[in-house]
Design an enzyme around this catalytic site. Sequence first.
Site, short mmCIF file in Angstrom:
data_model
loop_
_atom_site.label_atom_id
_atom_site.label_comp_id
_atom_site.label_asym_id
_atom_site.label_seq_id
_atom_site.Cartn_x
_atom_site.Cartn_y
_atom_site.Cartn_z
N PRO A 1 0.82 -1.21 0.00
CA PRO A 1 0.00 0.00 0.00
C PRO A 1 0.86 1.26 0.00
CG PRO A 1 -0.62 -1.48 1.78
CD PRO A 1 0.69 -1.94 1.25
N GLU A 2 0.45 2.19 -0.82
CA GLU A 2 1.11 3.49 -0.86
C GLU A 2 0.19 4.48 -0.18
OE1 GLU A 2 2.65 4.06 -4.91
OE2 GLU A 2 2.52 1.90 -5.17
N LYS B 1 2.97 6.57 4.56
CA LYS B 1 2.37 5.24 4.45
C LYS B 1 2.15 4.60 5.81
CE LYS B 1 5.04 4.67 0.19
NZ LYS B 1 6.12 3.92 -0.47
N ARG C 1 13.67 -2.01 -9.03
CA ARG C 1 12.23 -2.25 -9.02
C ARG C 1 11.71 -2.40 -10.44
NH1 ARG C 1 9.99 -0.35 -4.23
NH2 ARG C 1 8.29 -1.74 -4.80
#
Length: 282
Positions: free
Chosen positions: A2-3, A51, A268
Amino acid sequence: MPELPEVETIRRGLSKFILNKKFVQVEVLCEKSWVGERVTGTVVSLRRYGKALIIDLNTGKSLMIHLRMTGQLIWRGAEQYAAGHPSENFVAELPNKQTRVVFKFEDGVLYFNDQRKFGFIKVLLTSEVENDAFIKKLAKEPWQMNAKELYDKFQHHKNAPVKAVLLDQTIICGLGNIYADEALFDAGVHPETRAGALDEKQVEAILMGARKVMQESIDSGGSTMATYVRADGTRGDYLEKFAKVFRREGESCVRCGAKIVKIRVAGRGTHVCPKCQKVNDD
DNA sequence: CTAGGATCCTGTCAGC
DNA sequence: TGCTGACAGGATCCTA
């Protein structure tokens, strides 16, 4: 996983079920997932720093929850609510193998599930939350920052790819892998561009792009998350509805029609339109 | 100081 | 089928 927008959605969604409610027992099934002494209490507020979700109790203590990659918060009571890393856990029998912490409220149960155990719940004095090492280091969120500030920060990381810089929470707070890719696409900037090669106008486009994609997500987050809890197991549709590049490799760019490609930047997976996202040469 | 890679952990999927 | 490596919506630690 989750961001910022997801955590904000969770904060709003969970408030309905646990604000002003008392949990009388906490069960820790994985020691790594819990830092500090066991506590109980009544929830008096839910806050968010980047976050990180903060749940304040009436005892002077607070819980700092970071979901990291695979954390989830799932409420089971008369109604159900689930948010975080989308998975079958949203509709599964709980507790299960991935359940790390169980909060027993008087009218329901809150489960903290986390497949990879990177997330955690940390007990802090409410008065000390802002002094926590992680919280203290966080930079401003995109809405609190102007382009000049971000541009100036980029000059301290001239040689790093801009995507790496956007993922650094001490530079700008709230972006993760999805929104970094989406913000860069919105701005027409290639993720491998060195941060120092960007002019102020490009930095402003990135900042505005970040605000835009995250705000869109927050505004639609409630309904998106809601679909996750349907009994038929339907997943949220944020990506299908809003993502222009994330996980769209092989599909056509909505702006120019070129094929979206997936590359690796800053370790990433990174999604980019090779035609309308340019690398500055300098 | 910065930049980049390894690492924490579990699970899934592609390729042999 | 079984094995292997790559990878995953995050952040930190270690090294050069």
